[in-house]
Design a protein around this motif. Structure first.
Motif, PDB file in Angstrom:
ATOM      1  N   UNK A 160       2.490   9.383  12.240  1.00 57.89           N
ATOM      2  CA  UNK A 160       2.050   8.266  13.058  1.00 57.89           C
ATOM      3  C   UNK A 160       1.898   7.040  12.166  1.00 57.89           C
ATOM      4  N   UNK A 161       2.459   5.956  12.632  1.00 59.65           N
ATOM      5  CA  UNK A 161       2.592   4.784  11.760  1.00 59.65           C
ATOM      6  C   UNK A 161       1.260   4.246  11.255  1.00 59.65           C
ATOM      7  N   UNK A 162       0.268   4.149  12.149  1.00 57.69           N
ATOM      8  CA  UNK A 162      -0.960   3.521  11.693  1.00 57.69           C
ATOM      9  C   UNK A 162      -1.676   4.393  10.658  1.00 57.69           C
ATOM     10  N   UNK A 163      -1.509   5.708  10.684  1.00 56.31           N
ATOM     11  CA  UNK A 163      -2.086   6.562   9.656  1.00 56.31           C
ATOM     12  C   UNK A 163      -1.362   6.347   8.327  1.00 56.31           C
ATOM     13  N   UNK A 164      -0.058   6.250   8.405  1.00 50.28           N
ATOM     14  CA  UNK A 164       0.705   5.995   7.190  1.00 50.28           C
ATOM     15  C   UNK A 164       0.249   4.691   6.539  1.00 50.28           C
ATOM     16  N   UNK A 165       0.050   3.690   7.346  1.00 51.93           N
ATOM     17  CA  UNK A 165      -0.338   2.378   6.822  1.00 51.93           C
ATOM     18  C   UNK A 165      -1.753   2.425   6.254  1.00 51.93           C
ATOM     19  N   UNK A 166      -2.595   3.249   6.855  1.00 55.66           N
ATOM     20  CA  UNK A 166      -3.972   3.348   6.373  1.00 55.66           C
ATOM     21  C   UNK A 166      -4.013   4.039   5.021  1.00 55.66           C
ATOM     22  N   UNK A 167      -3.260   5.077   4.891  1.00 54.62           N
ATOM     23  CA  UNK A 167      -3.277   5.842   3.653  1.00 54.62           C
ATOM     24  C   UNK A 167      -2.480   5.177   2.538  1.00 54.62           C
ATOM     25  N   UNK A 168      -1.347   4.608   2.891  1.00 57.41           N
ATOM     26  CA  UNK A 168      -0.469   3.995   1.900  1.00 57.41           C
ATOM     27  C   UNK A 168      -0.050   2.603   2.362  1.00 57.41           C
ATOM     28  N   UNK A 169      -0.879   1.614   2.148  1.00 61.51           N
ATOM     29  CA  UNK A 169      -0.546   0.243   2.601  1.00 61.51           C
ATOM     30  C   UNK A 169       0.775  -0.220   2.002  1.00 61.51           C
ATOM     31  N   UNK A 207       5.506  -4.332   1.306  1.00 64.91           N
ATOM     32  CA  UNK A 207       6.544  -5.030   2.054  1.00 64.91           C
ATOM     33  C   UNK A 207       5.995  -5.366   3.438  1.00 64.91           C
ATOM     34  N   UNK A 208       5.683  -6.639   3.645  1.00 65.11           N
ATOM     35  CA  UNK A 208       5.075  -7.046   4.908  1.00 65.11           C
ATOM     36  C   UNK A 208       6.010  -6.815   6.088  1.00 65.11           C
ATOM     37  N   UNK A 209       7.318  -6.960   5.854  1.00 66.52           N
ATOM     38  CA  UNK A 209       8.267  -6.763   6.953  1.00 66.52           C
ATOM     39  C   UNK A 209       8.258  -5.301   7.412  1.00 66.52           C
ATOM     40  N   UNK A 210       8.192  -4.378   6.466  1.00 68.75           N
ATOM     41  CA  UNK A 210       8.105  -2.970   6.817  1.00 68.75           C
ATOM     42  C   UNK A 210       6.840  -2.694   7.609  1.00 68.75           C
ATOM     43  N   UNK A 211       5.721  -3.234   7.087  1.00 63.60           N
ATOM     44  CA  UNK A 211       4.441  -3.016   7.757  1.00 63.60           C
ATOM     45  C   UNK A 211       4.468  -3.586   9.159  1.00 63.60           C
ATOM     46  N   UNK A 212       5.103  -4.726   9.321  1.00 64.62           N
ATOM     47  CA  UNK A 212       5.168  -5.363  10.645  1.00 64.62           C
ATOM     48  C   UNK A 212       5.952  -4.498  11.625  1.00 64.62           C
ATOM     49  N   UNK A 217       4.178  -2.706  14.799  1.00 63.10           N
ATOM     50  CA  UNK A 217       4.619  -3.111  16.139  1.00 63.10           C
ATOM     51  C   UNK A 217       4.981  -1.876  16.988  1.00 63.10           C
ATOM     52  N   UNK A 218       5.718  -0.960  16.387  1.00 64.39           N
ATOM     53  CA  UNK A 218       6.083   0.252  17.131  1.00 64.39           C
ATOM     54  C   UNK A 218       4.830   1.066  17.475  1.00 64.39           C
ATOM     55  N   UNK A 219       3.876   1.176  16.500  1.00 67.49           N
ATOM     56  CA  UNK A 219       2.669   1.958  16.730  1.00 67.49           C
ATOM     57  C   UNK A 219       1.791   1.367  17.816  1.00 67.49           C
ATOM     58  N   UNK A 220       1.840   0.061  17.997  1.00 69.19           N
ATOM     59  CA  UNK A 220       0.990  -0.571  19.005  1.00 69.19           C
ATOM     60  C   UNK A 220       1.686  -0.731  20.351  1.00 69.19           C
TER      61      UNK A 220
END
Length: 401
Positions: A265-274, A277-282, A286-289
């Protein structure tokens, strides 16, 4: 689940092999056979003997043609010097030391053989049965002698006789001081089988009779009934085992799948490993939300993030090893599995709509492909798992959004 299916297939093959072996054994027991000729082979031992009316003042002659173990043949000539001229030859059963023995024929119903004779006529077959109340061991005149008759000719005739319908001759009853109505007999102690002439056999003519392929046949359908019970019991046991093992394997598979899916799940990935690359995070945020939107597609992500299609696919492939469609379905189905567990009163169609599927059958199809079972079955398995884990020592799963 692959390991379970492998074990189930092995168990099924084993069960089929065992059933086949049992079927062969029980069918053989249902239709037993015993070969009496050739003698001294295949567990049948014995010797030949002859009888004639000479002992009662007659002049008939009888001579064994040869000592062939696979047939009983004798030459004869009836002479009318006595009231009842006759000749006969018999097969007396022996043990390994040549001593007379009794054979148990109680499980056999018929006797078959090939009969040749000249001239063509009717002949007699008789068995001698030991009766503890009447018979003296070795004195065959005291044995019960049920008999019957059959036809034969020079070409050879196959004969089948019913061992349950033999008749004891009338003369035997007064000789043994027995009631004429006592026609019953048991085939549990047969000492010998005899073949001889009848009242229809021509007199003063040289003749012969030859008996070959002498075999006993039986039928005991209790073995088939036992086979049916054993096979049915085996398949019932297999069915119970399969159901229980399948449930355990499916529960373990579902549990493993959920543990595998949640880290994706994307938001967990982002929480654990920020992501630096802002474009990747965006893209991932976006998909997670937005994954619950039924209209979400690759073009929508392009418009919402400003990234091109190639970049979106590259991010998903490099970070998660998935295409856009597979990742979107993974997010939706993972959330659906959580909702099925936590919202026990919610209908499957309601949960499908909540995670972004407007087509319920399509949702059911994808869910079964992902978790190996339908949503309703998953809910029952999840409830079963929760019962096994009580008291729970972990907090409820977080929603994806």
């Amino acid at each position: 689940m692959q390991e379970f299916y492998k074990k189930a297939l092995q168990a099924l093959i084993f069960l089929l092999v065992v059933d086949a072996l049992l079927a062969v054994f029980f069918v053989y027991q249902t239709f037993p056979t015993k070969t009496l000729l050739p003698v001294n082979k295949a567990g049948s031992r014995g010797h030949y003997g002859t009888y004639s009316d000479v002992v009662t003042g007659g002049g008939s002659s009888v001579r064994l043609h040869d000592n062939s173990p696979d047939r009983l043949r004798f030459d004869f000539k009836l002479k009318e010097l006595s009231a009842y001229p006759f000749v006969a030859a018999d097969l007396v059963f022996d043990d390994n030391k040549g001593r007379p023995v009794h054979q148990d024929w109680s499980k056999f119903g018929t006797i078959t053989f090939v009969a040749k004779c000249a001239p063509a006529t009717s002949m007699m077959m008789e068995v001698s049965i030991f009766d503890e109340k009447l018979s003296k061991p070795g004195d065959y005149a005291t044995y019960v002698p049920p008999r019957t008759y059959f036809s034969c000719n020079e070409q050879g005739m196959p004969v089948t006789l019913d061992l349950g319908r033999l008749l004891i001759p009338e003369w035997w009853f007064p000789a043994r001081k027995q009631d004429l109505a006592r026609q019953s007999y048991k085939l549990d102690r047969v000492a010998k089988v005899m073949f001889g002439t009848s009242t229809a056999t021509p007199r003063n003519i040289d003749g012969y009779i030859e008996i070959s392929e002498l075999t006993l046949h039986g039928r005991d359908y209790r073995y088939l009934a036992a086979l049916a019970v054993i096979i049915l019991g085996g398949w019932v046991a297999f069915g119970v085992w399969f159901f229980l093992a399948y449930s355990r394997a499916l529960l373990a598979s579902v549990d493993s799948k959920m543990k595998t899916n949640l880290p994706l799940v994307a938001y967990r990935q982002l929480t654990l490993e920020p992501y630096k690359d802002k474009e990747k995070a965006s893209i991932l945020r976006y998909i997670a939300s937005s994954y619950t939107d039924p209209k979400l597609d690759l073009e929508t992500v392009v418009e919402g993030t400003g990234a091109n299609r190639y970049k979106i696919n590259e991010v998903l492939k490099s970070e998660l090893g998935m295409t856009f469609t597979s990742y979107l379905n993974k997010l939706r189905l993972t959330e659906a599995s959580r909702l099925l567990t936590e919202k026990s009163n919610a209908a499957v169609s309601e949960i499908a709509y909540l995670v972004g599927y407007s087509n319920v059958p399509y949702f059911n199809k994808l869910f079964k492909e992902e978790f190996g079972c339908a949503p309703k079955s998953f809910r029952m398995l999840a409830a079963q798992r929760q019962q096994q884990e009580q008291p729970a020592d972990s907090a409820p799963s977080e929603p994806l959004v």
